[in-house]
Design a protein around this motif. Sequence first.
Motif, short mmCIF file in Angstrom:
data_model
loop_
_atom_site.label_atom_id
_atom_site.label_comp_id
_atom_site.label_asym_id
_atom_site.label_seq_id
_atom_site.Cartn_x
_atom_site.Cartn_y
_atom_site.Cartn_z
N ASP A 61 0.84 -1.19 0.00
CA ASP A 61 0.00 0.00 0.00
C ASP A 61 0.89 1.25 0.00
O ASP A 61 1.84 1.34 0.78
N PRO A 62 0.65 2.21 -0.89
CA PRO A 62 1.52 3.40 -0.99
C PRO A 62 1.69 4.15 0.33
O PRO A 62 2.78 4.65 0.63
N GLU A 63 0.63 4.26 1.11
CA GLU A 63 0.75 4.95 2.39
C GLU A 63 1.62 4.16 3.36
O GLU A 63 2.41 4.75 4.12
N VAL A 64 1.49 2.84 3.33
CA VAL A 64 2.34 2.00 4.18
C VAL A 64 3.79 2.11 3.72
O VAL A 64 4.73 2.14 4.52
N LYS A 65 3.98 2.18 2.40
CA LYS A 65 5.32 2.32 1.85
C LYS A 65 6.00 3.59 2.37
O LYS A 65 7.20 3.60 2.67
#
Length: 545
Positions: free
Chosen positions: A379-383
């Motif tokens: 997930d981009p936010e998790v990244k």
Amino acid sequence: MYAPPTETENLGNRKSRNTGCDNGESLRPSHTPTGCGNSYSAGYCSFILSAKASAGRLDGKMREKTLTMDTLNPQVKAVEYAVRGPIVIKAGEIERYLEEGGTKPFSEVIKANIGDAHAMGQQPITFLRQVVALCTFPELMDSPSFPEDAKWRARRILQGCGGHSLGSYSASPGVECIRKDIAAYIEQRDEGVPSDWENIYLTTGASDGIMTILRLLVSGKDSSRTGVMIPIPQYPLYSAAISEMDAVQVNYYLDEDNCWALDINELHRAHQAAKQHCQPRVICIINPGNPTGQVQSKKCIEEVLHFAYEENLFVMSDEVYQDNVYAPDCQFHSFKKVLYEMGPEYFSSVELVSFHSTSKGYTGECGFRGGYMEVINMDPEVKAQLVKLLSVRLCPPLAGQAAMDVIVNPPQPEEHTFKQFHQEKSSVLGALAEKAKLTEQILNAVPGIKCNPVQGAMYAFPRIFIPPKAVEEAKALGMQPDMLYCLRLLEETGICVVPGSGFGQKDRTYHFRMTILPSIEKLNVLLGKVRDFHIRFLKEYSGLE
């Protein structure tokens, strides 16, 4: 019973080990066991020691320590790491005893407990060391002793470093050109499967990457705590990390009778049982296997990935031994490539992180602490949170990053250095294949030992029969039966291996892990001593003649 020395005793011991005083404050080491040096009298040194002893007192009482076993983080106390555990500590004590002139039935300790290739005598790959040397000391660029192939790579790496120096910090994910080289390597390895360099993160060995990803995954309390599925037997990094992070360890057992293959029915059993008390979120796979030495088939990998897809599990694929495949009927298949071949539905959705390292393979450069991980479908936010977490530790060692670059960007056939590089690489891997076969053959010829084929990695994990009488003795001593076995093996032969209980095993089965890294000559000695010891052990505890 050993009693730890008091603070006063410690100070007294310090007095006998040190001599001299520096500015009337500190003690400096000396090679002379007594006396106080030329500048200060023995009386003055005693006064300093007395003052130091009094400094920790208030009204005649010793100040209580803030950090004690009672106040220590309980998760730290729960951590165990068998590879460097009690057996290895005992081996170090025996080594020191021999160095001091003590006598044993053997002249040296052979440490087969850890996959440390260079400590076992493996020579460095010349080209890798040349590039790292040039990066470390660029003045060597003028030396004709270094090939232009190595100089070109070193210049390119240094151009990506701040101030053109390995002494600088890099970006937290690693040097950009090295990340691009890794992506190109993965694409070539996986026969065209695309790899985005921005999904590549350099790490301090694979262990650092594994710990980082687990930190992202662990959350929740009570029945919602993260469950981490790990193979049994497993590499103790996983159980140690799970304990430290207060996650839930979910064991799935490899099939010893089927050469340690991964059984999909066992995955379902373990997952279903775990859901009663935690929330399984991640599955870890080690391929080729440590400590078991198996190489998983493509069909097995497909089944695991389908299972992860169906159960919505995050996949962690430990692939640090991907170059270490010896069995002619086995082949390394990366989890990423298999996932790609399963189709877009899988490749676009299953969250996967794979890990690689400088420490294994054919280079065995453990000390550089180089590694990388490739992150897929995060997930981009998790990244963004991953990048934040990586930034806290600033960056991995630059020398380790340079070493990793050479592994993924080695000499090519048209380059001057290719012939020597290829010869050295082939020699290392050929010798390991020979030693894998030798280990299997000799151990399987010993009554009461059964060793599966060492298809890959650097270890054998033989099953050993331990007579009931020895099992009872171990219980009376408060230790696992295979710990008793390994201690006796060490004390009688000087062979240091790790009991299987440190890696996990099915109840009432016993094993030990040994590395196949020693030279052929030393490995023959090691295996011969194990054979003779095991036969004596059986006779002693079974009453056999």
